[in-house]
Write a protein that holds these residues in place. Structure first.
Motif, short mmCIF file in Angstrom:
data_model
loop_
_atom_site.label_atom_id
_atom_site.label_comp_id
_atom_site.label_asym_id
_atom_site.label_seq_id
_atom_site.Cartn_x
_atom_site.Cartn_y
_atom_site.Cartn_z
N LEU A 250 0.83 -1.20 0.00
CA LEU A 250 0.00 0.00 0.00
C LEU A 250 0.86 1.26 0.00
O LEU A 250 0.58 2.22 -0.72
N VAL A 251 1.93 1.24 0.79
CA VAL A 251 2.83 2.39 0.84
C VAL A 251 3.43 2.65 -0.53
O VAL A 251 3.44 3.78 -1.05
N LEU A 252 3.96 1.60 -1.15
CA LEU A 252 4.65 1.77 -2.42
C LEU A 252 3.68 2.03 -3.57
O LEU A 252 4.01 2.76 -4.52
N GLU A 253 2.48 1.47 -3.52
CA GLU A 253 1.48 1.79 -4.53
C GLU A 253 1.11 3.26 -4.46
O GLU A 253 0.95 3.93 -5.50
N GLY A 254 0.95 3.79 -3.24
CA GLY A 254 0.64 5.21 -3.10
C GLY A 254 1.75 6.10 -3.60
O GLY A 254 1.50 7.15 -4.20
N VAL A 255 3.00 5.69 -3.35
CA VAL A 255 4.13 6.46 -3.87
C VAL A 255 4.13 6.42 -5.40
O VAL A 255 4.37 7.44 -6.06
N ASP A 256 3.86 5.25 -5.96
CA ASP A 256 3.84 5.11 -7.41
C ASP A 256 2.73 5.96 -8.04
O ASP A 256 2.91 6.54 -9.12
N LEU A 257 1.59 6.08 -7.35
CA LEU A 257 0.47 6.89 -7.85
C LEU A 257 0.57 8.36 -7.44
O LEU A 257 -0.34 9.13 -7.71
N LYS A 258 1.65 8.68 -6.72
CA LYS A 258 1.89 10.05 -6.25
C LYS A 258 0.80 10.53 -5.29
O LYS A 258 0.45 11.72 -5.27
N LEU A 259 0.26 9.62 -4.52
CA LEU A 259 -0.68 10.00 -3.46
C LEU A 259 0.07 10.50 -2.24
O LEU A 259 -0.43 11.35 -1.50
N TRP A 260 1.22 9.93 -1.98
CA TRP A 260 2.13 10.36 -0.93
C TRP A 260 3.54 10.10 -1.43
O TRP A 260 3.73 9.54 -2.52
N ALA A 261 4.53 10.50 -0.66
CA ALA A 261 5.90 10.42 -1.17
C ALA A 261 6.87 10.15 -0.04
O ALA A 261 6.58 10.36 1.14
N PHE A 262 8.05 9.65 -0.42
CA PHE A 262 9.15 9.51 0.52
C PHE A 262 9.77 10.88 0.78
O PHE A 262 9.77 11.76 -0.10
#
Length: 325
Positions: A250-262
C-alpha cells in the motif's frame, strides 16, 4: 535389532533437524515472537514526506469458512478474528511509526464512553460546566480510511508425499499447503474515492515425517516400532505476514500513484522499482530480494545503478550507448 533401532533413531533425528524441533517447541514459558521478514522490511521503509492519519474501523474475516476437521462439523473459524489488531500493528511498524498516525475506531464506542466519564467526573468534583480543552482535547480525525479483510483461505492447494520400505523398515513424508489472501484499500475521507487497492497472499505449509519397522528379530520375537513428527505453520503467523505485505504494498502503490511520497525520493527509488518488478512479474521474488539487499547496503551511486538495472536499463547512459539522442 540394533540396525533397526539405529535406523529409526537416525530418521527421527533427521526429522528434528529438518523441521527445527527442539525443547523450545515444547516449552511452556511465554515468549515474544521474533520479527517476520515482512515486518523487518516494513521497519526499514524510508520516512515519508509527512505522516498519514488513518483509521481502521474493521478488518475482518470475509471468507465465512470454518476450520477443516476430519472428525466432523466444527464451529472454529479457519482464520483468526483479530485481523484488525494485526493491521494496526503493521501500520505502526511501517517506517518505525513514521508513516502512519493510527486513530482508534474499531472500539470507538468504548473511547467515547470513557471520555464521557471524564467529563462527568470533572463536572461533579471540579464544578466545570464547559469542556476543558486542556484536560480533554479534541479527538484526532483521519484523512484516509483503510478497509478490506481476509478474502480467501484455500486449503490443500498443494498436497503430496513420498515413502519407501525394505525388509520391514520404512519411512514416509507428507506435505500440504494452504493459502490465505487479504485485500486492503485506502479510501479518501474527503471525497470517498478509493485511492488504491492491494492484495497479498501467503502460503501455509504443513509437513510430517514418519518411520516404522516391522520384522522378526528372533524366533517368535517380533519388533514393531513407529515414530513421527509433524510441523504446522501457524495460521495466525501466515495471516500476519500477508497483512504486513499488504501494508508494504500500500505504501509503495501510493508512492507510485503520487498519493504520498518519501522524504528522500532517492532512498525510496530502489524499493519502488523492486516492488513494481515483483508486482508485474518481471523478476522472481528471490531475485528482487537479492537486488534490494544489495541496494540497501550500497552507496548512493550504486543504489541508482541498481534501480536502473531493475528498470531493464544498463545505466543512465544506456540510451546514448544504443545510439538514441
Amino acid at each position: 535389532m540394533r540396525t533397526a533401532l539405529a535406523l529409526l533413531a537416525s530418521v527421527g533425528l533427521s526429522g528434528c533437524a529438518a523441521y527445527n524441533v527442539g525443547p523450545s517447541r515444547f516449552s511452556t514459558a511465554a515468549f515474544i515472537p521474533a520479527k517476520t521478514p515482512t515486518e523487518v522490511r516494513l521497519n526499514q521503509l524510508p520516512p515519508p514526506a509527512r505522516p498519514l492519519s488513518v483509521a481502521v474501523y474493521g478488518f475482518g474475516d470475509q471468507t465465512g469458512q470454518f476450520k477443516p476437521s476430519e472428525q466432523g462439523q466444527t464451529l472454529s473459524r479457519a482464520v483468526t478474528q483479530g485481523a484488525g489488531s494485526i493491521l494496526v500493528k503493521a501500520l505502526q511498524d511501517a517506517g518505525n511509526r513514521q508513516w502512519f498516525t493510527v486513530v482508534e475506531r474499531e472500539q470507538f464506542k468504548n473511547l467515547l464512553n470513557e471520555r464521557q466519564v471524564i467529563r462527568e467526573m470533572r463536572e461533579r468534583y471540579l464544578g466545570e460546566t464547559n469542556v476543558n480543552a486542556q484536560a480533554l482535547p479534541s479527538l484526532l480525525f483521519a484523512g484516509v480510511l483503510l478497509e478490506g479483510g481476509v478474502i480467501g483461505y484455500d486449503t490443500n492447494t498443494v498436497t503430496g508425499g513420498a515413502g519407501a520400505a525394505f525388509l520391514g523398515l520404512g519411512a514416509s513424508t507428507q506435505y500440504r499447503q494452504d493459502t490465505v489472501t487479504v485485500y486492503l484499500r485506502a479510501v479518501s475521507v474527503r471525497t470517498g474515492e478509493v485511492l488504491t487497492t492491494v492484495t497479498a497472499s501467503k502460503t501455509i505449509a504443513s509437513r510430517s515425517l514418519n518411520a516404522s519397522t516391522f520384522r522378526y528379530v528372533a524366533f517368535k520375537e517380533l519388533l514393531e516400532a513407529e515414530m513421527g513428527i509433524t510441523t504446522n505453520e501457524p495460521d495466525q503467523l501466515a495471516l500476519r505476514q500477508a497483512i504486513e505485505k499488504a501494508v508494504y504494498g500500500l505504501v509503495l502503490e501510493g508512492v507510485d500513484l503520487k498519493l504520498w511520497a518519501f522524504k528522500s525520493p532517492e532512498a525510496g527509488a530502489p524499493l519502488l522499482e523492486a516492488y513494481k518488478a515483483e508486482r508485474d512479474g518481471k523478476f522472481a521474488p528471490d531475485k528482487v530480494e537479492t537486488a534490494m539487499k544489495a541496494a540497501e547496503s550500497a552507496p548512493p551511486l550504486k543504489v541508482l545503478a541498481t534501480r536502473d538495472r531493475l528498470k531493464g536499463n544498463d545505466g543512465p547512459d544506456a540510451g546514448n550507448k544504443k545510439g538514441s539522442p
